[in-house]
Design a protein around this motif. Structure first.
Motif, short mmCIF file in Angstrom:
data_model
loop_
_atom_site.label_atom_id
_atom_site.label_comp_id
_atom_site.label_asym_id
_atom_site.label_seq_id
_atom_site.Cartn_x
_atom_site.Cartn_y
_atom_site.Cartn_z
N PRO A 29 -89.34 97.78 30.73
CA PRO A 29 -88.56 96.85 31.56
C PRO A 29 -87.48 97.57 32.34
O PRO A 29 -86.98 98.63 31.94
CB PRO A 29 -87.96 95.89 30.53
CG PRO A 29 -87.96 96.65 29.25
CD PRO A 29 -89.15 97.54 29.29
N ASP A 30 -87.11 96.99 33.48
CA ASP A 30 -86.02 97.51 34.30
C ASP A 30 -84.73 96.83 33.85
O ASP A 30 -84.54 95.64 34.08
CB ASP A 30 -86.30 97.20 35.78
CG ASP A 30 -85.23 97.77 36.70
OD1 ASP A 30 -84.24 98.34 36.20
OD2 ASP A 30 -85.36 97.62 37.92
N LEU A 31 -83.84 97.58 33.21
CA LEU A 31 -82.63 97.01 32.61
C LEU A 31 -81.37 97.61 33.23
O LEU A 31 -80.36 97.78 32.54
CB LEU A 31 -82.65 97.22 31.09
CG LEU A 31 -83.87 96.62 30.37
CD1 LEU A 31 -83.85 97.00 28.90
CD2 LEU A 31 -83.90 95.10 30.52
N LYS A 32 -81.42 97.91 34.51
CA LYS A 32 -80.22 98.43 35.19
C LYS A 32 -79.10 97.39 35.15
O LYS A 32 -79.34 96.20 35.32
CB LYS A 32 -80.54 98.78 36.64
CG LYS A 32 -81.51 99.95 36.81
CD LYS A 32 -81.68 100.28 38.30
CE LYS A 32 -82.66 101.42 38.52
NZ LYS A 32 -84.04 101.04 38.21
N GLY A 33 -77.89 97.84 34.94
CA GLY A 33 -76.74 96.94 34.87
C GLY A 33 -76.39 96.51 33.46
O GLY A 33 -75.45 95.73 33.27
N PHE A 34 -77.15 97.03 32.46
CA PHE A 34 -76.91 96.63 31.08
C PHE A 34 -76.77 97.87 30.18
O PHE A 34 -77.46 98.87 30.38
CB PHE A 34 -78.06 95.78 30.54
CG PHE A 34 -78.23 94.47 31.25
CD1 PHE A 34 -77.56 93.33 30.82
CD2 PHE A 34 -79.04 94.37 32.37
CE1 PHE A 34 -77.71 92.13 31.47
CE2 PHE A 34 -79.21 93.16 33.03
CZ PHE A 34 -78.53 92.04 32.58
#
Length: 214
Positions: A29-34
């Motif tokens: 998954p793309d979890l940029k910002g976390f």
């Protein structure tokens, strides 16, 4: 909806009415910002039978991830894709058997299987800023449920002998974001700050821990 540094738990669940083996993620998954903490525990993952519109399914949670948003904004999580395989020749109760033993997690079986790629829709999270009204002047953005303890190793010592003050903060939340408390410096004492220790743990799906300052 969430606030910065508030835990949001991302849970992946498979529903099936055929014999299936889960084989991991084809695309992460793309979890940029976390800030991300993996909390998957195979022993604690839920597996059960459910009925949806009169049809029986086996339901299995396959992954749990704790997400802590780093700042306000709207974020779209692209969940990635999951690899699995489906048994070609289904037997009676095959679905239930595969979910309630280790074959679901990909142990070797002699039966012929076909590969499958599973995908799901993106998920949107809105991260709201903290309220400005009545915000303490020293607030640094930590979000959670915490308790504060403080103790001295002695309450009476000769002049020039050290006294150790231990301050510990424990509770639920991203304990790593907690900053050193502001100690009151007075002319009667000279202060030397020592190491900070952090102990993070996972209680089922909740990140918690203790941070200690001396």
């Amino acid at each position: 909806d969430a606030y910065p540094n508030q835990q949001v738990t991302l849970i992946y669940t498979i529903y099936t009415n055929v014999n299936v083996q889960y084989q991991g993620f084809e695309e992460e998954p793309d979890l940029k910002g976390f800030w991300v903490e993996e909390i998957t525990d195979k022993k604690l993952l839920n597996r059960e039978e459910v009925f949806i519109n009169g049809t029986r399914y086996a339901k299995a949670e396959i992954r749990k991830v704790a997400l802590f948003p780093t700042k306000p904004g709207t974020y779209e999580i692209r969940p990635g894709s999951i690899r699995c395989s489906v048994r070609k020749m289904q037997r009676q109760n095959d679905m239930v058997d595969s979910f309630f033993d280790d074959s679901f997690f990909g142990s070797a079986l002699l039966a012929r299987r076909e590969p499958r790629l599973l995908e799901t829709k993106p998920v949107t999270i809105t991260v709201r800023p903290f309220p400005e009204e009545n915000k303490p002047a020293g607030f640094t953005g930590t979000c959670g449920e915490f308790r504060l303890h403080a103790a001295l190793d002695a309450t009476s010592v000769p002049q020039h002998e050290p006294v150790t003050l231990t301050v510990s903060i424990e509770g639920k939340g991203n304990i790593d974001t907690i900053e050193r408390p502001l100690f009151s410096h007075t002319p009667e004492f000279r202060v030397y700050e020592r190491d900070t220790t952090t102990d993070m743990r996972k209680d089922e799906a909740v990140i918690q821990g203790t941070k200690t300052f001396t």
